[in-house]
Structure formats: C-alpha cells, structure tokens
Design a protein around this motif. Structure first.
Motif, short mmCIF file in Angstrom:
data_model
loop_
_atom_site.label_atom_id
_atom_site.label_comp_id
_atom_site.label_asym_id
_atom_site.label_seq_id
_atom_site.Cartn_x
_atom_site.Cartn_y
_atom_site.Cartn_z
N GLY A 1 4.06 -5.16 -18.65
CA GLY A 1 2.86 -4.35 -18.44
C GLY A 1 3.20 -2.89 -18.67
N GLU A 2 2.16 -2.08 -18.87
CA GLU A 2 2.40 -0.65 -19.08
C GLU A 2 3.09 -0.03 -17.88
N SER A 3 3.62 1.15 -18.12
CA SER A 3 4.25 1.90 -17.05
C SER A 3 3.24 2.13 -15.91
N GLY A 4 3.67 1.92 -14.68
CA GLY A 4 2.80 2.17 -13.54
C GLY A 4 2.00 0.95 -13.08
N CYS A 5 2.24 -0.21 -13.70
CA CYS A 5 1.48 -1.42 -13.33
C CYS A 5 2.00 -2.10 -12.07
N GLY A 6 3.18 -1.71 -11.60
CA GLY A 6 3.69 -2.31 -10.38
C GLY A 6 4.85 -3.28 -10.59
N LYS A 7 5.46 -3.25 -11.77
CA LYS A 7 6.57 -4.17 -12.04
C LYS A 7 7.76 -3.87 -11.13
N SER A 8 8.16 -2.60 -11.12
CA SER A 8 9.33 -2.24 -10.30
C SER A 8 9.06 -2.46 -8.82
N MET A 9 7.86 -2.15 -8.36
CA MET A 9 7.57 -2.30 -6.93
C MET A 9 7.54 -3.78 -6.54
N THR A 10 7.17 -4.64 -7.46
CA THR A 10 7.25 -6.08 -7.20
C THR A 10 8.70 -6.48 -6.99
N LEU B 1 11.66 -1.14 -1.28
CA LEU B 1 10.49 -0.28 -1.53
C LEU B 1 10.72 1.08 -0.90
N PRO B 2 10.21 2.14 -1.52
CA PRO B 2 10.29 3.43 -0.83
C PRO B 2 9.36 3.41 0.40
N GLN B 3 9.95 3.09 1.54
CA GLN B 3 9.18 2.91 2.79
C GLN B 3 9.58 3.98 3.78
N PRO C 1 6.74 6.20 1.58
CA PRO C 1 5.30 6.08 1.82
C PRO C 1 4.73 4.68 1.63
N MET C 2 5.53 3.73 1.09
CA MET C 2 4.93 2.42 0.84
C MET C 2 5.17 1.48 1.99
N GLU C 3 4.40 0.40 1.97
CA GLU C 3 4.49 -0.55 3.07
C GLU C 3 3.92 -1.89 2.59
N SER D 1 -4.95 5.04 -11.00
CA SER D 1 -4.01 5.51 -9.99
C SER D 1 -4.20 4.66 -8.73
N PRO D 2 -3.16 4.57 -7.90
CA PRO D 2 -3.28 3.76 -6.68
C PRO D 2 -4.45 4.18 -5.79
N PHE D 3 -4.87 5.41 -5.92
CA PHE D 3 -5.91 5.91 -5.01
C PHE D 3 -7.32 5.74 -5.57
N ILE E 1 -3.42 1.62 -3.25
CA ILE E 1 -2.97 0.23 -3.40
C ILE E 1 -1.99 0.15 -4.56
N ILE E 2 -0.82 -0.37 -4.28
CA ILE E 2 0.21 -0.52 -5.31
C ILE E 2 0.23 -1.94 -5.84
N LEU E 3 0.25 -2.92 -4.96
CA LEU E 3 0.18 -4.33 -5.38
C LEU E 3 -1.00 -4.96 -4.66
N VAL F 1 0.84 -1.20 0.00
CA VAL F 1 0.00 0.00 0.00
C VAL F 1 0.87 1.25 0.00
N LEU F 2 0.24 2.35 -0.35
CA LEU F 2 0.90 3.65 -0.42
C LEU F 2 0.13 4.59 0.49
N LYS F 3 0.82 5.18 1.45
CA LYS F 3 0.12 6.06 2.39
C LYS F 3 0.39 7.51 2.03
N1 LIG Z 1 8.32 6.65 -4.86
C1 LIG Z 1 7.02 6.51 -5.11
N2 LIG Z 1 6.09 7.15 -4.36
C2 LIG Z 1 4.78 7.02 -4.62
N3 LIG Z 1 4.27 6.26 -5.59
C3 LIG Z 1 5.12 5.60 -6.38
C4 LIG Z 1 6.55 5.68 -6.19
N4 LIG Z 1 7.15 4.91 -7.12
C5 LIG Z 1 6.14 4.36 -7.85
N5 LIG Z 1 4.94 4.77 -7.42
C6 LIG Z 1 3.62 4.35 -7.94
O1 LIG Z 1 3.50 2.94 -7.77
C7 LIG Z 1 2.77 2.37 -8.83
C8 LIG Z 1 3.57 1.23 -9.42
O2 LIG Z 1 4.76 1.76 -9.95
P1 LIG Z 1 5.94 0.93 -10.57
O3 LIG Z 1 6.07 -0.37 -9.86
O4 LIG Z 1 7.12 1.82 -10.57
O5 LIG Z 1 5.42 0.68 -12.05
P2 LIG Z 1 6.19 0.03 -13.29
O6 LIG Z 1 7.54 -0.37 -12.85
O7 LIG Z 1 5.31 -1.11 -13.71
O8 LIG Z 1 6.20 1.10 -14.32
C9 LIG Z 1 2.47 3.50 -9.80
O9 LIG Z 1 1.17 3.96 -9.55
C10 LIG Z 1 3.49 4.57 -9.43
O10 LIG Z 1 3.00 5.84 -9.71
#
Ligand SMILES: Nc1ncnc2c1ncn2[C@@H]1O[C@H](COP(=O)(O)OP(=O)(O)O)[C@@H](O)[C@H]1O
Ligand SMILES: [Mg+2]
Length: 325
Positions: free
Chosen positions: A43-52, A60-62, A64-66, A280-282, A24-26, A13-15
């Motif tokens: 997946g398209e940009s913003g789908c959550g690949k990097s956060m996975t 994770l950027p913790q 705001p994420m958790e 968007s996550p929100f 919600i991120i994942l 999640v993203l706070k």
């Molecule tokens: N540092 C961050 N702070 C807040 N939201 C973020 C941050 N990095 C990524 N996000 C959000 O997390 C979601 C997933 O992002 P990300 O995993 O980077 O996507 P991808 O790698 O698939 O392009 C997106 O909605 C993105 O905007």
C-alpha cells in the motif's frame, strides 16, 4: 491446524493530547499467517503497514498510539495481553525482525559479532565459545566472507548491504518461526537490493520461517509472496494470492496500484495514477475510506462502509462495486 499468527479486528488509535483529538491508524485489521507462509503487506506510504507490523511486536510508539481493541494471536498467546518478561521469549527468539534501516537497528558502539552473540546468549544457555562458533557460522551462512574479520567490525565499518546481512543473521539466530521484515531493502542501493532479498527468502525457506513482509514493490510480491494484503487507510481492502490479484484485481485501489506499473498497465491505456492522498488519521470518514479517490464511487459509497467479503475463492475485497471477472 491453527494459524501461526492471526490478527483479529485490530484497532489502533493516535492521541493528540495538545489538540485533544483522537485519530485512527488501524481500523480493524484482519490477517492470518500460516506456518511457513509468506504474506506481503502492500500500500502507499502512510497506509498503516509499519504500524501493523509494530503492533505484532509491541513496538508501537505508545504514546501517542494505543491498541484500542483486537487480538493478535501468535501460537497460543494473545500478544496484546503479553507484558514485560513475556516479550523476551517472543521478540528476537520466536519472531525475528529485519527493519528498513540496518544502521539504526544495530548498536553503533558494539562489534557486530558481539551483537549477534548477545542475542544468542539472551535466549539460550549456551557457553561463550559455542555462541562464538554460532556467530561465525551464521555470518558465513548469510554470505559474508571472512566471518572472523567481519565479527570484529563495528556497524559503520560495513556497507549497508553487509549490515543488512548481519541483521538477517541476527534475525534467524535464535530459531524463530516467524520473520517480520519492514521494507528491508529500501535503504540500500538498487544493485544490492535484489541480493539481500534473495538472501532473505533463501534463509527463511531453509529455516522454514513464515514471513510477514512489507514492501511497496509489487514485483517483489509477485516473485516471493504466497499471499498479499493490500492496505489502505488502516484497512485491508483486498487480499488473496498474488497471481489472482494481479491478473484480476477487484478493488479500484489495487487496480490503481497495478496500473501505475508499466508492466501491468493495459496496452494503449495511459498510466493511471491514483489521484489525491491517503487520508490523515484525523480525517473524519463516513462510508468507504477510498471513496473520495475512487473512480467508481457511487452515492452509497460515501454513506456506508463496505465489509471485506470473499469475492471468489480465496480472494477478499472491501468494495461495493468490485470489478468482477
Ligand atoms: N510516530 C508516529 N506518531 C504519529 N503518527 C505516526 C507515527 N508513525 C506513523 N504515524 C502515522 O500512522 C499512519 C500509518 O503509518 P505507517 O504504518 O508508518 O504507514 P506505512 O508503513 O504504510 O507507510 C500514518 O498516518 C502516519 O503518518
Ligand atoms: Mg512503513
């Protein structure tokens, strides 16, 4: 045999403390990676690949994420419970990492040879001279000519492609069993991209590493992945072998991704571009995350959430109306 890595129902999640809301991120990622296997996340940009990927590495950027819930099992450990020192054994040693931007991943004020040597010394008790020899042999292995000279350079003295070769050398230097590569060639010139990818897969093959790699290039998936997981809005919407998925995509999102590519689109049909944006996550979503963009959505898609199910052997899809064969 137990998988090398398994991600079970991972929720991130993203706070937003200012607005007092949670995004919600994942939304429950499930992925399995066996030893020596190559899994692509697409997946398209913003789908959550990097956060996975960052979840697996505890990067994770913790805040705001958790991580809200879920398990990430790597060998015999649950990485979501690992703390402090435990990560030293994992990151860099057991799991090698190659990120998109080599220049931001390397330390600008330390010579590249020294950075690789430091990585090696951090994870093993070898002598200084043995570490130096290993650095030169690694630089040679990743195709850098004149390793002695390269070792003495600072990152800014090398091209992007050379830096990424250094990153690959560093990633394999401690004998990991898994490599995570997040769009490792996106920042490079097109002509260099193929060389670096070939090197990456050649190295992981020689060293028998499993690879979790992220790309938005479906051609790379077709050529290099054993399995592919298509992500949408923080969920796996389809997963399976690339040949199966590319010849018989089941999820309308996968179809859209494929039809955006000239070589996959069916003759005579106009190129289909998926309309709309990744939520968007929100955004509050009920039902299927893809429904608002889906050409096949029916009423129930807006109300109920589909589960990922095995549509045919080894091919999983999260859709009430998969295309069928
Ligand atoms: N540092 C961050 N702070 C807040 N939201 C973020 C941050 N990095 C990524 N996000 C959000 O997390 C979601 C997933 O992002 P990300 O995993 O980077 O996507 P991808 O790698 O698939 O392009 C997106 O909605 C993105 O905007
Ligand atoms: Mg990304």
């Amino acid at each position: 045999m137990a998988p090398l890595l398994s991600i079970e129902n991972l929720k991130v999640v993203l706070k937003d403390f200012g607005k007092n809301q949670t995004g919600i991120i994942l939304r429950g990622i499930n992925l399995v990676l066996n030893e020596g296997e190559r899994l692509a996340l697409v997946g398209e940009s913003g789908c959550g690949k990097s956060m996975t990927a960052l979840s697996v590495l505890n990067l994770l950027p913790q805040p705001p994420m958790e991580i809200l819930s879920g398990e990430i099992r790597f060998k015999d450990k649950d990485l979501t419970r690992l703390r402090g020192e435990g990560w030293r054994e994992i990151r860099g040693k057991e799991i090698g990492i190659v990120f998109q931007e080599p220049l931001t991943s390397l330390n600008p004020v330390i010579r590249v040879g020294e950075q690789i040597a430091e990585m090696i010394r951090n994870h093993s008790n070898i002598s200084e001279s043995t570490a130096q020899e290993k650095v030169l042999s690694l630089l040679n292995e990743v195709g850098l000519p004149d390793p002695e000279r390269i070792a003495r350079q600072y990152p800014h003295q090398l091209s992007g492609g050379m830096c990424q070769r250094v990153m690959i050398a560093m990633a394999i230097s401690c004998g990991p069993s898994l490599l995570i590569a997040d769009e490792p060639t996106t920042a490079l010139d097109v002509t260099v991209q193929t060389q670096i990818l070939d090197l990456l897969f050649q190295m992981t093959e020689q060293h028998r590493l499993a690879v979790l790699f992220i790309t938005h290039d479906l051609r790379i998936v077709r050529n290099h992945a054993d399995r592919v997981a298509i992500l949408y809005a923080g969920q796996v919407v389809e997963e399976g072998r690339p040949d199966e998925i590319f010849s018989h995509p089941q999820h309308p999102y996968t179809e859209g991704l494929l039809e955006a590519l000239p070589e996959f689109s069916h003759k005579g049909r106009p190129l289909f571009n998926i309309k709309g944006l990744v939520p968007s996550p929100f955004e509050k979503i009920t039902g299927c995350c893809f429904a608002s963009r889906c050409p096949r959505a029916k009423e129930n898609c807006l109300l109920e959430e589909p589960e990922l199910f095995e549509k045919s052997r080894g091919q999983w899809v999260r859709c009430f109306y998969p295309s069928g064969r």
